[in-house]
Design a protein around this motif. Structure first.
Motif, short mmCIF file in Angstrom:
data_model
loop_
_atom_site.label_atom_id
_atom_site.label_comp_id
_atom_site.label_asym_id
_atom_site.label_seq_id
_atom_site.Cartn_x
_atom_site.Cartn_y
_atom_site.Cartn_z
N ALA A 24 0.84 -1.20 0.00
CA ALA A 24 0.00 0.00 0.00
C ALA A 24 0.87 1.25 0.00
O ALA A 24 1.89 1.31 0.69
CB ALA A 24 -0.93 0.00 1.21
N ARG A 26 0.41 5.39 0.45
CA ARG A 26 -0.47 6.49 0.85
C ARG A 26 -0.12 7.72 0.04
O ARG A 26 1.05 8.06 -0.13
CB ARG A 26 -0.29 6.76 2.35
CG ARG A 26 -1.18 7.85 2.91
CD ARG A 26 -2.63 7.38 3.04
NE ARG A 26 -3.42 8.34 3.77
CZ ARG A 26 -4.20 9.25 3.18
NH1 ARG A 26 -4.28 9.34 1.87
NH2 ARG A 26 -4.90 10.09 3.91
N THR A 27 -1.13 8.39 -0.49
CA THR A 27 -0.92 9.57 -1.32
C THR A 27 -2.01 10.61 -1.03
O THR A 27 -3.12 10.24 -0.66
CB THR A 27 -0.94 9.17 -2.81
OG1 THR A 27 -0.84 10.34 -3.61
CG2 THR A 27 -2.21 8.45 -3.17
N GLU A 54 -11.65 8.39 2.41
CA GLU A 54 -10.55 8.10 1.49
C GLU A 54 -11.07 7.34 0.27
O GLU A 54 -12.11 6.70 0.31
CB GLU A 54 -9.48 7.25 2.18
CG GLU A 54 -8.76 7.98 3.29
CD GLU A 54 -7.71 7.12 3.97
OE1 GLU A 54 -7.47 5.98 3.53
OE2 GLU A 54 -7.13 7.60 4.96
N LEU A 56 -9.63 4.46 -2.55
CA LEU A 56 -8.58 3.47 -2.69
C LEU A 56 -8.69 2.76 -4.03
O LEU A 56 -9.76 2.70 -4.62
CB LEU A 56 -8.65 2.44 -1.56
CG LEU A 56 -8.37 2.98 -0.16
CD1 LEU A 56 -9.63 3.49 0.49
CD2 LEU A 56 -7.74 1.91 0.69
N LEU A 72 -3.85 4.56 -1.56
CA LEU A 72 -4.79 5.15 -0.62
C LEU A 72 -4.72 6.66 -0.79
O LEU A 72 -3.68 7.27 -0.53
CB LEU A 72 -4.43 4.79 0.82
CG LEU A 72 -4.43 3.32 1.20
CD1 LEU A 72 -3.09 2.69 0.89
CD2 LEU A 72 -4.71 3.17 2.67
N PRO A 79 -2.23 13.23 4.10
CA PRO A 79 -0.94 12.71 4.60
C PRO A 79 0.15 13.77 4.46
O PRO A 79 0.06 14.65 3.61
CB PRO A 79 -0.67 11.51 3.69
CG PRO A 79 -1.45 11.77 2.46
CD PRO A 79 -2.65 12.55 2.89
N ASN A 144 7.55 8.37 -3.52
CA ASN A 144 7.65 6.98 -3.09
C ASN A 144 8.62 6.23 -3.99
O ASN A 144 8.50 6.28 -5.21
CB ASN A 144 6.27 6.30 -3.14
CG ASN A 144 5.31 6.93 -2.16
OD1 ASN A 144 5.56 6.97 -0.97
ND2 ASN A 144 4.21 7.44 -2.68
#
Length: 153
Positions: A24, A26-27, A54, A56, A72, A79, A144
């Motif tokens: 996963a 997260r963005t 959220e 996904l 996500l 985030p 990332n």
């Protein structure tokens, strides 16, 4: 040279049914992340759903039906960046999730195509004889890290 030879399977383990499925990421923006993976890396959208505030999605590489990236996006608060590294060496100072790896036939050819598509290459291709691999790292629009690995002959 052959790939790794793992030790014997432990089918007596109470965890013998465990299999890798996804990683996963997260963005703050699911649509931007999806566009990157789909338009730039040719991933496929496998599923999309909402969870609280959220959004996904599961995304799969072009020909791999056994590994997904779960993206996500959204949420309040959004985030925040907790690993402000500038290069691969600097990134190794931080604990926790670091990167995921995609096997490719040719790291050099893949890096060339990524560059043509405007992707930031974080670490140029290099060989790591200890694991018989040629590697390179790039990042998604949110920083990332993604590793490319080619098995050396």
């Amino acid at each position: 040279m052959a790939d790794f030879v793992p030790p014997a399977r432990n089918s007596a383990s109470p965890f013998a049914d465990m299999r890798g499925h996804h990683v996963a990421v997260r963005t703050p923006d699911l649509e931007t992340a999806k566009r990157f993976y789909v338009d730039t890396l040719d991933f496929r959208v496998v599923a999309e759903w909402d969870y609280a505030d959220e959004k996904l999605a599961y995304l799969a590489p072009p020909t791999d039906d056994h590994f997904y990236i779960e993206v996500l996006g959204g949420g309040d608060p959004a985030p925040r960046d907790v690993r402000p590294y500038s290069d691969l060496g600097d990134s190794l100072k931080y604990a926790g999730y670091h990167h995921f790896c995609l096997n490719v036939d040719s790291v050099d050819r893949t890096v060339e195509t990524l560059r043509e598509r405007g992707v930031t290459i974080v670490t140029e291709p290099f060989e790591l004889p200890a694991i018989s691999r040629r590697l390179a790292f790039f990042c998604d629009p949110f920083g990332n890290l993604i590793e490319l690995a080619e098995l050396l002959a």
